[in-house]
Motif scaffolding. Structure first.
Motif, mmCIF file in Angstrom:
data_model
loop_
_atom_site.group_PDB
_atom_site.id
_atom_site.type_symbol
_atom_site.label_atom_id
_atom_site.label_comp_id
_atom_site.label_asym_id
_atom_site.label_seq_id
_atom_site.Cartn_x
_atom_site.Cartn_y
_atom_site.Cartn_z
ATOM 1 N N VAL A 193 6.432 62.354 -5.201
ATOM 2 C CA VAL A 193 5.097 62.789 -5.632
ATOM 3 C C VAL A 193 5.047 64.311 -5.713
ATOM 4 C CG1 VAL A 193 2.675 62.906 -4.929
ATOM 5 C CG2 VAL A 193 3.900 60.744 -4.802
ATOM 6 N N TYR A 194 5.631 64.987 -4.721
ATOM 7 C CA TYR A 194 5.641 66.455 -4.697
ATOM 8 C C TYR A 194 6.357 67.016 -5.924
ATOM 9 C CZ TYR A 194 6.789 71.186 -3.223
ATOM 10 O OH TYR A 194 6.940 72.547 -3.176
ATOM 11 N N ILE A 195 7.520 66.495 -6.256
ATOM 12 C CA ILE A 195 8.298 66.989 -7.397
ATOM 13 C C ILE A 195 7.561 66.715 -8.710
ATOM 14 C CG2 ILE A 195 10.425 66.655 -8.712
ATOM 15 C CD1 ILE A 195 11.840 66.210 -6.017
ATOM 16 N N VAL A 196 7.033 65.517 -8.852
ATOM 17 C CA VAL A 196 6.321 65.169 -10.089
ATOM 18 C C VAL A 196 5.048 65.993 -10.224
ATOM 19 C CG1 VAL A 196 5.041 63.309 -11.214
ATOM 20 C CG2 VAL A 196 7.321 62.880 -10.327
ATOM 21 N N PHE A 197 4.336 66.207 -9.108
ATOM 22 C CA PHE A 197 3.122 67.027 -9.157
ATOM 23 C C PHE A 197 3.458 68.464 -9.558
ATOM 24 C CE2 PHE A 197 0.159 69.982 -7.165
ATOM 25 C CZ PHE A 197 -1.032 69.580 -7.771
ATOM 26 N N ASN A 198 4.511 69.013 -8.985
ATOM 27 C CA ASN A 198 4.911 70.381 -9.343
ATOM 28 C C ASN A 198 5.313 70.470 -10.808
ATOM 29 O OD1 ASN A 198 4.439 71.801 -7.000
ATOM 30 N ND2 ASN A 198 6.390 71.235 -6.094
ATOM 31 N N TYR A 220 4.688 59.775 -20.358
ATOM 32 C CA TYR A 220 5.731 58.758 -20.165
ATOM 33 C C TYR A 220 6.955 59.345 -19.460
ATOM 34 C CZ TYR A 220 3.112 55.389 -22.884
ATOM 35 O OH TYR A 220 2.159 54.522 -23.316
ATOM 36 N N LEU A 221 7.278 60.587 -19.747
ATOM 37 C CA LEU A 221 8.402 61.239 -19.076
ATOM 38 C C LEU A 221 8.134 61.405 -17.583
ATOM 39 C CD1 LEU A 221 11.133 62.742 -19.411
ATOM 40 C CD2 LEU A 221 9.801 64.832 -19.682
ATOM 41 N N VAL A 222 6.940 61.843 -17.232
ATOM 42 C CA VAL A 222 6.583 62.019 -15.821
ATOM 43 C C VAL A 222 6.554 60.670 -15.114
ATOM 44 C CG1 VAL A 222 4.682 62.693 -14.275
ATOM 45 C CG2 VAL A 222 5.391 64.207 -16.118
ATOM 46 N N ARG A 223 6.026 59.670 -15.767
ATOM 47 C CA ARG A 223 5.989 58.317 -15.161
ATOM 48 C C ARG A 223 7.390 57.791 -14.921
ATOM 49 N NH1 ARG A 223 2.497 53.900 -18.148
ATOM 50 N NH2 ARG A 223 4.235 52.521 -17.800
ATOM 51 N N ALA A 224 8.279 57.965 -15.906
ATOM 52 C CA ALA A 224 9.657 57.495 -15.739
ATOM 53 C C ALA A 224 10.366 58.302 -14.661
ATOM 54 C CB ALA A 224 10.404 57.596 -17.069
ATOM 55 N N ALA A 225 10.143 59.617 -14.643
ATOM 56 C CA ALA A 225 10.765 60.454 -13.613
ATOM 57 C C ALA A 225 10.251 60.087 -12.231
ATOM 58 C CB ALA A 225 10.496 61.927 -13.899
ATOM 59 N N PHE A 226 8.976 59.779 -12.117
ATOM 60 C CA PHE A 226 8.418 59.375 -10.829
ATOM 61 C C PHE A 226 9.042 58.060 -10.362
ATOM 62 C CE2 PHE A 226 5.154 57.150 -8.298
ATOM 63 C CZ PHE A 226 5.106 58.021 -7.220
ATOM 64 N N GLY A 227 9.161 57.123 -11.279
ATOM 65 C CA GLY A 227 9.796 55.846 -10.920
ATOM 66 C C GLY A 227 11.232 56.053 -10.464
ATOM 67 N N LEU A 228 11.978 56.901 -11.130
ATOM 68 C CA LEU A 228 13.363 57.181 -10.757
ATOM 69 C C LEU A 228 13.434 57.921 -9.429
ATOM 70 C CD1 LEU A 228 16.353 57.097 -11.647
ATOM 71 C CD2 LEU A 228 15.963 59.324 -12.707
#
Length: 158
Positions: free
Chosen positions: A120-125, A101-109
């Motif tokens: 996508v690059y930041i969330v993947f890393n 949920y944290l990664v999903r929220a961070a990706f949305g932001l």
């Protein structure tokens, strides 16, 4: 009520008789006769001199028992490892769900602020770093368990 074998075994090992065993000893002629023999055996063994073992005996016995002791030590480490892994894996689903949920929220932001490819690059890393840290953490558990088992073994033999 105890039987003759239990009462005689208790007497033979020099333990104190409980109330049932004492009552059985008082009532049983076989046990009374055997108790006299056991007391005579105790006196004989107490009077016999105990020879001193040869000085190198302890080293030879330990050398002979070393493979058996090592095998038993490895076998004794498995339950400790299983308990440590179980305790470590218990909160893992909660950690993974929270991170999802944290990664999903961070990706949305991040997608709202930055271009999608950069988000996508930041969330993947972040996810890859998290996976690496979890793998290292859970991979280190057997090492720490082995160290704890070794320390406990050394404390017992010290």
């Amino acid at each position: 009520m105890t039987d003759c074998d239990e009462t005689l075994t208790t007497l033979l090992f020099g333990r104190a008789l409980d109330r049932d065993a004492a009552a059985h000893l008082a009532a049983c002629p076989r046990c009374r006769a055997e108790s006299a023999a056991v007391e005579g055996l105790e006196r004989t063994l107490a009077a016999a001199p105990v020879p001193a073992p040869p000085p190198a005996l302890a080293r030879r016995v330990l050398a002979a028992a070393a493979p058996l002791l090592a095998r038993n030590a490895r076998r004794a480490a498995w339950p400790t490892l299983a308990r440590a892994l179980a305790a470590a894996l218990l909160p893992l689903p909660v950690i993974l769900l929270l991170d999802f949920y944290l990664v999903r929220a961070a990706f949305g932001l991040l997608v709202a602020i930055l271009p999608t490819a950069l988000g996508v690059y930041i969330v993947f890393n972040y996810a890859a770093t998290l996976a690496l840290l979890l793998a290292l953490t859970y991979g280190a558990i057997p090492i720490f368990v082995e160290q704890q088992v070794r320390l406990r073994r050394q404390e017992r033999h010290a």
